[in-house]
Design an enzyme around this catalytic site. Structure first.
Site, PDB file in Angstrom:
ATOM      1  N   THR A 142     -97.387 -40.507  38.027  1.00  0.00           N
ATOM      2  CA  THR A 142     -97.476 -39.516  39.093  1.00  0.00           C
ATOM      3  C   THR A 142     -98.918 -39.244  39.494  1.00  0.00           C
ATOM      4  OG1 THR A 142     -97.165 -37.141  39.530  1.00  0.00           O
ATOM      5  CG2 THR A 142     -97.341 -37.776  37.251  1.00  0.00           C
ATOM      6  N   TYR A 170     -97.566 -30.807  32.558  1.00  0.00           N
ATOM      7  CA  TYR A 170     -96.783 -31.949  33.050  1.00  0.00           C
ATOM      8  C   TYR A 170     -97.677 -33.161  33.261  1.00  0.00           C
ATOM      9  CZ  TYR A 170     -94.554 -34.938  36.544  1.00  0.00           C
ATOM     10  OH  TYR A 170     -94.073 -36.024  37.238  1.00  0.00           O
TER      11      TYR A 170
END
Length: 314
Positions: free
Chosen positions: A125, A147
């Site tokens: 990501t 995250y």
């Protein structure tokens, strides 16, 4: 080829399974249905795959279940399974560590001796880049959310296995993927859902956060180029079109033919300020180009969400 897709019942994973089958591959889809959002939505994502003779679904948890028996003769692994989202990662770090790092480690251990393995594609990501994620793959990785930290750690673990055990690794970093089946916690889904139902649209912070937007079919097409990608490479995946929150809301107002009611809320901790993928490397190496612009992609997502609401009301 025989392909394993982890996170197969998710937003992007289900689209990837469909395209792999369309191209004639055999697909083993794996998902554990962690209740980040309702299970029936994930089951609906798989509806188009049910009964396909070359698709086999496994409800397994990478963190706990034995994997060896299910990886026999697998030639490609697309590892999409992860715990997503910024906000919850601050309050439930163990879940993110277990889903994003421990699960990846167990999959790597089960994969490292597969005799037919041609590619292990690690899906990551833009969050690994941090607050200002605009540029190419040489941009320093400085995540600002738990995250992002766990996703970068998973990348590095994959690289360790590539170095030590010859894992045939390729890494893709997605930038703000949207489109039909988008997760209900994601911004564009929430904006569209609120406007369709006449509810206020919640804007976090000043609304000037910029996102590089990637339509889901373009993300899938980019991911499939990994079958021919040089081993060990890292690629950004982005649609090449940026917009801030207010610009996206204006586009949705035009598509839906109504004005959004706005409700302001505090900025989210760990939220990125600017993202925008330089995909020159992916275009040079693998001749990939995004095909769906933001206006067209948002219109497609609006149509899907409208249909979804009508089905729910029926």
């Amino acid at each position: 080829m025989k392909c394993l897709v982890t996170g197969a019942a998710g937003f992007i994973g289900s689209h990837l399974c469909e395209e792999l089958l369309h191209r004639g591959h055999t697909v083993v889809g794996l998902d554990s249905f962690i209740p980040y959002y309702p299970r029936p939505r994930k089951e609906a994502n798989l509806a188009g795959l049910a009964g396909h003779p070359q698709f086999h679904f496994l409800e397994l948890d990478l963190r706990h279940h034995d994997l060896d028996a299910h990886l026999e003769d697998v030639e490609v692994i697309f590892h999409l399974a992860a715990m997503p989202g910024l906000t919850r990662s601050w309050t439930d770090f163990d879940l993110y560590q277990n889903c994003n790092l421990t699960a990846t480690h167990r999959l790597l251990e089960a994969s490292r001796n597969l005799r037919l393995l041609h590619r292990f594609i690690c899906i990551s990501t833009s969050s690994v880049y941090g607050r200002y994620a605009s540029g190419d793959e040489t941009l320093p990785a400085r995540p600002i959310s738990p995250y992002g930290v766990t996703k970068l750690a998973a990348e590095n673990l994959c690289r360790a296995y590539a170095e030590e055990h010859g894992l045939p690794l390729v890494v893709f970093r997605y930038f703000s993927v949207y489109g039909p089946r988008q997760r209900p916690d994601m911004g564009y889904y929430r904006f569209i859902d609120a406007m369709l139902q006449g509810h206020p649209v919640t804007v976090n912070g000043d609304g000037l956060q910029v996102r590089g937007n990637t339509y889901v079919n373009d993300a899938v097409a980019a991911t499939l180029t990994a079958l021919d990608a040089p081993l060990g490479e890292l690629y950004n995946v982005g649609g090449g079109e940026t917009a801030n929150v207010w610009e996206v809301i204006a586009k949705l107002e035009s598509i839906l033919g109504c004005r959004a009611q706005i409700r302001r809320d505090a900025a989210r901790p760990g939220d990125q300020r600017i993202t925008g993928a330089d995909t020159g490397k992916l275009q040079r190496h693998l001749r990939w180009q995004p095909r769906v612009g933001l206006d067209e992609g948002l219109a497609r997502q609006v149509a899907w969400q409208r249909s979804f609401l009508l089905r729910q009301a029926a």
